[in-house]
Design a protein around this motif. Sequence first.
Motif, mmCIF file in Angstrom:
data_model
loop_
_atom_site.group_PDB
_atom_site.id
_atom_site.type_symbol
_atom_site.label_atom_id
_atom_site.label_comp_id
_atom_site.label_asym_id
_atom_site.label_seq_id
_atom_site.Cartn_x
_atom_site.Cartn_y
_atom_site.Cartn_z
ATOM 1 N N TYR A 7 0.539 62.516 145.905
ATOM 2 C CA TYR A 7 -0.438 62.505 144.815
ATOM 3 C C TYR A 7 -1.852 62.498 145.386
ATOM 4 N N LEU A 8 -2.705 63.381 144.867
ATOM 5 C CA LEU A 8 -4.109 63.438 145.270
ATOM 6 C C LEU A 8 -4.958 62.757 144.207
ATOM 7 N N THR A 21 -1.980 52.517 134.684
ATOM 8 C CA THR A 21 -0.734 53.270 134.693
ATOM 9 C C THR A 21 -0.859 54.504 133.799
ATOM 10 N N MET A 22 -0.585 55.648 134.383
ATOM 11 C CA MET A 22 -0.529 56.912 133.647
ATOM 12 C C MET A 22 0.938 57.328 133.603
ATOM 13 N N ALA A 23 1.255 58.372 132.857
ATOM 14 C CA ALA A 23 2.651 58.793 132.784
ATOM 15 C C ALA A 23 2.767 60.245 132.363
ATOM 16 N N VAL A 24 3.873 60.850 132.785
ATOM 17 C CA VAL A 24 4.251 62.180 132.331
ATOM 18 C C VAL A 24 5.685 62.113 131.822
ATOM 19 N N ALA A 50 -3.602 65.878 137.556
ATOM 20 C CA ALA A 50 -3.200 65.954 138.972
ATOM 21 C C ALA A 50 -1.725 65.593 139.133
ATOM 22 N N LEU A 51 -1.261 64.617 138.366
ATOM 23 C CA LEU A 51 0.153 64.238 138.419
ATOM 24 C C LEU A 51 1.035 65.362 137.894
ATOM 25 N N LYS A 56 4.957 69.878 139.174
ATOM 26 C CA LYS A 56 5.360 71.287 139.190
ATOM 27 C C LYS A 56 5.795 71.729 140.590
ATOM 28 N N GLN A 57 5.346 71.018 141.620
ATOM 29 C CA GLN A 57 5.686 71.341 143.001
ATOM 30 C C GLN A 57 6.833 70.490 143.533
#
Length: 97
Positions: A7-8, A21-24, A50-51, A56-57
Amino acid sequence: EWIGDNYLYPQAAIDAGVVGTMAVSFIVEKDGTLSTIQHAKDLGYGTVEALAELMKQSPKWSPAIQNGRVVRAAFYLPVKLDLTTIDSVKRDVAPHE
């Protein structure tokens, strides 16, 4: 672990002191690829974008198994951002010298 290693941390988020805290949310397909990656909880300053781009990678995940069969599965992934270890955090730009 892969996310933490890759993670950048967006420079704008570092400059703004963004923590939390973020989330996808996403689907793990039968072949282990990820699809339908969506922002579920955003801290702003490009953090969840960015997350999502990192996801996707992502290498293939192990698919879910239900009743002995491989199935698609929905996931919600929270990721905590913490500036206290910023020297070891990867940044999206080189630090100013």
